[in-house]
Enzyme design. Structure first.
Site, PDB file in Angstrom:
ATOM      1  N   LYS A 141      -5.155  -7.963   2.111  1.00  0.00           N
ATOM      2  CA  LYS A 141      -5.596  -9.241   1.531  1.00  0.00           C
ATOM      3  C   LYS A 141      -5.365 -10.293   2.598  1.00  0.00           C
ATOM      4  O   LYS A 141      -4.741  -9.996   3.629  1.00  0.00           O
ATOM      5  CB  LYS A 141      -4.794  -9.566   0.264  1.00  0.00           C
ATOM      6  CG  LYS A 141      -3.267  -9.383   0.433  1.00  0.00           C
ATOM      7  CD  LYS A 141      -2.500  -9.679  -0.842  1.00  0.00           C
ATOM      8  CE  LYS A 141      -2.563  -8.583  -1.869  1.00  0.00           C
ATOM      9  NZ  LYS A 141      -3.235  -8.993  -3.092  1.00  0.00           N
ATOM     10  N   ARG A 142      -5.884 -11.515   2.414  1.00  0.00           N
ATOM     11  CA  ARG A 142      -5.600 -12.570   3.373  1.00  0.00           C
ATOM     12  C   ARG A 142      -4.092 -12.718   3.542  1.00  0.00           C
ATOM     13  O   ARG A 142      -3.328 -12.545   2.591  1.00  0.00           O
ATOM     14  CB  ARG A 142      -6.219 -13.900   2.916  1.00  0.00           C
ATOM     15  CG  ARG A 142      -7.730 -13.931   3.036  1.00  0.00           C
ATOM     16  CD  ARG A 142      -8.198 -13.711   4.465  1.00  0.00           C
ATOM     17  NE  ARG A 142      -7.821 -14.827   5.315  1.00  0.00           N
ATOM     18  CZ  ARG A 142      -8.636 -15.822   5.647  1.00  0.00           C
ATOM     19  NH1 ARG A 142      -9.883 -15.838   5.229  1.00  0.00           N
ATOM     20  NH2 ARG A 142      -8.221 -16.800   6.435  1.00  0.00           N
TER      21      ARG A 142
ATOM     22  N   HIS B 134      -9.934 -22.001  -9.062  1.00  0.00           N
ATOM     23  CA  HIS B 134      -9.474 -20.755  -8.453  1.00  0.00           C
ATOM     24  C   HIS B 134      -8.038 -20.773  -7.985  1.00  0.00           C
ATOM     25  O   HIS B 134      -7.533 -19.757  -7.516  1.00  0.00           O
ATOM     26  CB  HIS B 134     -10.361 -20.379  -7.268  1.00  0.00           C
ATOM     27  CG  HIS B 134     -11.668 -19.786  -7.677  1.00  0.00           C
ATOM     28  ND1 HIS B 134     -11.836 -18.438  -7.885  1.00  0.00           N
ATOM     29  CD2 HIS B 134     -12.855 -20.370  -7.948  1.00  0.00           C
ATOM     30  CE1 HIS B 134     -13.091 -18.211  -8.243  1.00  0.00           C
ATOM     31  NE2 HIS B 134     -13.729 -19.372  -8.298  1.00  0.00           N
TER      32      HIS B 134
ATOM     33  N   THR C 263      -8.281  -9.784  -7.085  1.00  0.00           N
ATOM     34  CA  THR C 263      -9.316  -8.813  -7.428  1.00  0.00           C
ATOM     35  C   THR C 263      -9.103  -7.516  -6.648  1.00  0.00           C
ATOM     36  O   THR C 263      -9.577  -6.456  -7.075  1.00  0.00           O
ATOM     37  CB  THR C 263     -10.728  -9.350  -7.130  1.00  0.00           C
ATOM     38  OG1 THR C 263     -10.756  -9.830  -5.775  1.00  0.00           O
ATOM     39  CG2 THR C 263     -11.101 -10.469  -8.081  1.00  0.00           C
TER      40      THR C 263
ATOM     41  N   LYS D 291      -9.696  -3.313  -7.651  1.00  0.00           N
ATOM     42  CA  LYS D 291     -10.380  -2.263  -6.877  1.00  0.00           C
ATOM     43  C   LYS D 291      -9.475  -1.049  -6.733  1.00  0.00           C
ATOM     44  O   LYS D 291      -9.921   0.101  -6.866  1.00  0.00           O
ATOM     45  CB  LYS D 291     -10.769  -2.784  -5.493  1.00  0.00           C
ATOM     46  CG  LYS D 291     -11.712  -3.973  -5.505  1.00  0.00           C
ATOM     47  CD  LYS D 291     -11.778  -4.636  -4.115  1.00  0.00           C
ATOM     48  CE  LYS D 291     -12.366  -6.027  -4.205  1.00  0.00           C
ATOM     49  NZ  LYS D 291     -12.102  -6.839  -2.990  1.00  0.00           N
TER      50      LYS D 291
ATOM     51  N   LYS E  63       1.343 -14.736  -0.950  1.00  0.00           N
ATOM     52  CA  LYS E  63       1.051 -13.319  -1.219  1.00  0.00           C
ATOM     53  C   LYS E  63       2.197 -12.409  -0.769  1.00  0.00           C
ATOM     54  O   LYS E  63       2.229 -11.230  -1.097  1.00  0.00           O
ATOM     55  CB  LYS E  63      -0.263 -12.916  -0.542  1.00  0.00           C
ATOM     56  CG  LYS E  63      -1.496 -13.603  -1.148  1.00  0.00           C
ATOM     57  CD  LYS E  63      -2.748 -13.225  -0.367  1.00  0.00           C
ATOM     58  CE  LYS E  63      -4.020 -13.884  -0.888  1.00  0.00           C
ATOM     59  NZ  LYS E  63      -4.579 -13.235  -2.086  1.00  0.00           N
TER      60      LYS E  63
HETATM   61  C1  LIG Z   1     -11.274  -7.866  -2.753  1.00  0.00           C
HETATM   62  C2  LIG Z   1     -11.167  -8.505  -1.444  1.00  0.00           C
HETATM   63  C3  LIG Z   1     -10.315  -9.599  -1.257  1.00  0.00           C
HETATM   64  C4  LIG Z   1      -9.442 -10.157  -2.356  1.00  0.00           C
HETATM   65  O1  LIG Z   1      -8.207  -9.481  -2.328  1.00  0.00           O
HETATM   66  P1  LIG Z   1      -6.922 -10.047  -3.105  1.00  0.00           P
HETATM   67  O2  LIG Z   1      -5.941  -8.923  -2.983  1.00  0.00           O
HETATM   68  O3  LIG Z   1      -7.346 -10.280  -4.518  1.00  0.00           O
HETATM   69  O4  LIG Z   1      -6.490 -11.269  -2.399  1.00  0.00           O
HETATM   70  C5  LIG Z   1     -10.239 -10.174   0.002  1.00  0.00           C
HETATM   71  N1  LIG Z   1     -10.966  -9.693   1.026  1.00  0.00           N
HETATM   72  C6  LIG Z   1     -11.777  -8.632   0.900  1.00  0.00           C
HETATM   73  C7  LIG Z   1     -12.530  -8.143   2.085  1.00  0.00           C
HETATM   74  C8  LIG Z   1     -11.916  -8.009  -0.340  1.00  0.00           C
HETATM   75  O5  LIG Z   1     -12.750  -6.956  -0.451  1.00  0.00           O
END
Ligand SMILES: *Cc1c(COP(=O)(O)O)cnc(C)c1O
Length: 829
Positions: A561-562, A370, A669, A673, A567
């Site tokens: 995101k985190r 990952h 991911t 979305k 990032k």
């Molecule tokens: C989809 C999702 C992530 C992943 O987000 P990235 O932008 O790909 O880092 C992290 N936390 C939550 C709650 C999510 O729904």
């Protein structure tokens, strides 16, 4: 504000029908009798529980029918082993997948209850950090929908991901005691409890058949008790299982202590056993090396493997067909100790030879990588391993010895190569490299996006790729379109289904049929109205959570995101400061009003990430209170970003920020979305962004920044100071930051951030991409003013998102790795 009316009494046991009346009566039965509530109870928790039980009853028979269909067909199975499952809420997903949405809605209407309010009272199951854990949850949804016999195995953490609060701009962590009020979605299964060993020592004796056997003795054992969670497929009768293990003490006492009269101390000891599944480690993309974490990993691996072996031997006499009929998918290196544990179980407990055990193990394990970030690569110190899992260390050494013989055959006389590839890293404290163990012990190694897999093969794992090119393959991530489009965006679901039918929910590539409607006036108007209504809903949530007013006519620019340096939330906030500078300089001709939302949790020990949150909040505070910026720019930090927040955020977003340093984000991911819900992406050529841009077309994606290759080649001469002095916009951003404008009573607070930006060793090369980012953001602003053009691009983003369904991802895993047949559940009478 409680909108619901009291629930009235019912005194007979209702049947399990799927009609409105049966559902309503069942709900009343649970509410009044099982939960014992009367019509003057107003807490939303009890109607939530009563509805959950009502739905669970309807899952239960389908669950049994699925299990018996798998057993009767003796089909091949896959086990998805993961330390994290970020499930979010279960109730509304269950209603969607059982096709009971309208039925429950109608029942609740009759009862005078507000379904939305009651569904909102469910706690998120936050058993994961971010992308990796959410991926596991989306995979389970897709496998159930595709009727693939996949079972998830994980840990039932007492405390999930911490809850984040913001106090004076700082992140505060609160515990997430999510099980406090019970969990109606789990079914305890004490009959399948397993025993897990820790510590002790090994001895070699002949067994009763005269065979030399290893005994692992003197251990302190812990029990693993399984809790099953139903995973319904989308309207297909299938209900798969997620099995989560809870640690419990054995009922043996330390007799010495007991006999010395230390009864309470002996009982107290038992407490420590239960610590194993007490808390989820809140680190995303970084290892922490804590002994308890290794305990968690082994606890999951051993309990799950013993459970699979138990079931296998219940139906089979030997292991000759085991690898043909079973596959373990390892979600990152976290459960990699499974490889050594499976060897131990086969050799020590089931009397296999090494070679037999290795054939079975290495033909049933598959590993998903990952991340390439060096700080995330798990290594465990040999001394720690030896004291906690002595028998497993012996096995790892033996695996390594035999592996290094293979290396020596492939590269004769190349001692350097053997050192480089060894599972054991030499040094003052030797370390076990878990990723290498995973590659050596698996028949498949996959990355999670095309670029990421290339980087694995050409970079980090190149020697292994040279040795075993056939093991390596790509599986680009996805997200489930049930939760992330049909569920979270009901208005868009309805519009799409009105045009092309409902089949897209199980075959997302069908969204392409929307092409016919891109230029249809009525359709476009409805598209715009839906985005607007989702922005209204999001703005209300932001008002409630952040006390900031977002004008729904403005561009909603979102990065959630985190929080992590790679990032680059920093790049985003630097751009916000640039926009603010322009406002202060009166450079606002043809301005596009913009509302910037940033959210995400920082690991509690990650100082830079926490300071970034503070900077975002300080900038937000200044900008939102500056009358000059009114109507032009707003900024908010969204607290406690989690799955249910994202279900409101992604439908209401115009612009999705995916701005990682190229080569660092394995896939992402969140990007998918947003795309599915009609947001446009501003992003670098990183992870799955590349594939998103391919699908949507370069004209419908705002690209900026260096490529992964350019990042690598320019790193040695990276000179941020010269970038600053050659670009007045960038210089102005640095100047206002250094002036302390955003930290007037907090002297030098942001010094570490300023230093990292200005350092030629900045790993994330933030300023290398800043000019290009500012320019791309200006293109965004111009594009947004052309509402018709923007609408076209938005529709094209959604209709091009078919590839990013986890249904496609799971079909590829199954085609290339798992090779299972789909098995429909037996019908419910
Ligand atoms: C989809 C999702 C992530 C992943 O987000 P990235 O932008 O790909 O880092 C992290 N936390 C939550 C709650 C999510 O729904």
């Amino acid at each position: 504000m409680i909108k619901s009316k009291p629930v009235d009494e019912l005194t007979t046991v209702p049947p399990l029908g799927m009609d409105e009346e049966s559902v309503r009566n069942c709900f009343r039965y649970y509410y009044n009798h099982t939960l014992g509530r009367s019509n003057n109870c107003l807490a939303t928790h009890y109607p939530y529980k009563a509805l959950s039980y009502t739905l669970r009853d309807r899952l239960m028979e389908r669950w049994k029918k699925t299990r018996s269909a798998y057993e009767d067909s003796d089909c091949k199975r896959t086990y998805y082993l993961s330390l994290e499952f970020l499930m979010g809420r279960a109730l509304s997903n269950c209603m969607l997948n059982l096709d009971l949405n309208e039925t429950v809605q109608a029942s609740f209407y009759k009862l005078g209850l507000d379904l939305e309010e009651i569904a909102d009272s469910e706690q998120d199951a936050g058993l994961g950090n971010g992308g990796l854990g959410r991926l596991a949850a989306c995979f389970l949804d897709s496998c159930a929908t595709l009727q693939l016999p996949v079972k998830g195995y994980g840990l039932r953490y007492e405390y999930g991901m911490f809850k984040q609060r913001i106090e004076q701009g700082h992140q505060i962590e609160d515990t997430d005691h999510w099980l406090l009020n019970g969990n109606p979605w789990e079914l305890e299964r004490p009959e399948y409890t397993q025993r897990i060993k820790f510590g002790g020592y090994t001895e070699f004796h002949k067994n009763n058949k005269g065979k030399l056997t290893v005994y692992w003795n003197g251990t302190r054992d812990v029990l693993a008790v399984p809790y099953d969670i139903p995973i319904p497929g989308f309207q297909n009768g299938t209900v798969n299982t997620l099995r989560l293990w809870k640690a419990a003490a054995t009922d043996e006492f330390d007799l010495d202590e007991f006999n010395m009269g230390s009864y309470t101390e002996a009982v107290e000891e038992k407490n420590s056993a239960e610590h194993i599944t007490m808390v989820l480690y809140p680190n995303d993309s970084s290892e922490n090396g804590k002994e308890l974490r290794l305990r968690q990993q082994y606890f999951l691996a051993s309990a799950s493997l013993q459970d699979v072996l138990r079931e296998w031997l219940f139906r089979h006499d030997d292991f000759s067909q085991f690898a043909e009929k079973n596959c373990f998918q390892l979600n990152d290196t976290h459960p990699t100790i499974s490889i050594a544990e499976f060897m131990r179980l086969l050799i020590d407990e089931h009397e296999h030879t090494w070679d037999e055990a290795w054939a079975i193990t290495s033909n049933s394990m598959a590993y998903t990588n990952h991340t390439l970030l060096p700080e995330a690569l798990e290594r465990w110190s040999v001394p720690l391993f030896k004291s906690l899992l002595p028998r497993l260390l012996e096995i790892i050494y033996e695996i390594n010895t035999r592996f290094l013989e293979q290396v020596a055959m492939h590269w004769p006389g190349d001692a350097q190569r053997r050192r480089q590839m060894s599972i054991i890293e030499e040094g003052s404290v030797p370390q076990v490299r878990m990723a290498y163990l995973a590659i050596v012990g698996s028949f498949s190694v996959n990355g999670v996006a095309a670029l990421h897999t290339e980087l694995l093969k050409q970079g980090l794992f190149n020697p292994f790729y040279q040795l075993w090119p056939e093991k390596f393959n790509n599986k680009t991530n996805g997200v489930t379109p049930r939760r992330w489009l049909a569920g979270c965006n009901p208005e868009l679901r309805q519009l799409i289904s009105k045009k092309i039918g409902e089949k897209w929910i199980k075959d997302l590539s069908q969204l392409k049929q929307l092409e016919k409607f891109v230029h249809k006036k009525e359709f476009r108007k409805q598209w715009q109205a839906i985005k607007k209504s989702n922005k209204v809903r999001l703005a209300a949530l932001i008002k409630e959570q952040c006390q900031v007013d977002f004008n729904t006519n403005a561009l909603f620019d979102v990065q959630v995101k985190r929080i992590h340096e790679y990032k680059r939330q920093l790049l985003n906030i630097l751009h916000v400061i640039h926009l603010y500078n322009r406002i202060k300089a009166g450079d606002t001709k043809d301005w596009t009003p913009r509302c910037v939302l940033i959210g995400g949790k920082a690991a509690p020990g990650y100082a830079m990430a926490k300071l970034t949150i503070k900077l975002i909040n300080n900038v937000a505070n200044i900008v939102n209170n500056d009358p000059q910026a009114k109507g032009l720019l707003n900024v908010a930090f969204f607290p406690n970003y989690n799955v249910s927040a994202m279900e409101v955020i992604c439908p209401g977003t115009d612009l999705s920020e995916q701005v990682s340093t190229a080569g660092k984000e394995a896939s992402g991911t969140g990007n998918m979305k947003f795309m599915m819900n009609g947001a446009l992406t501003i992003g670098t050529l990183d992870g799955a962004n590349i594939e998103i841009r391919e699908e949507v077309g370069a004209d419908n994606f705002f690209l900026f920044g260096l490529t992964a290759e350019e990042i690598d080649t320019s790193r040695p001469h990276y000179d941020p100071m010269s970038i600053i002095s050659n670009d007045t916009d960038i210089a102005n951003v640095m100047q206002i930051l250094e002036s302390g404008y955003f930290n007037q009573c907090e002297h030098k607070l942001f010094e570490p951030i300023l230093n990292s930006i200005k350092s030629s060793h900045d790993m994330w090369m933030t300023l290398a991409d800043f000019r290009s980012y500012i320019d791309a953001q200006e293109e965004v602003a111009i594009a947004y003013q052309d509402t018709e053009k923007w609408t076209t691009m938005s529709i094209i983003n959604t209709l091009s998102s078919g590839k990013f369904s986890t249904d496609r991802t799971m079909q590829e895993y199954n085609r290339d790795i798992w090779k299972m047949k789909a098995v429909p559940a037996h019908p419910v009478k």
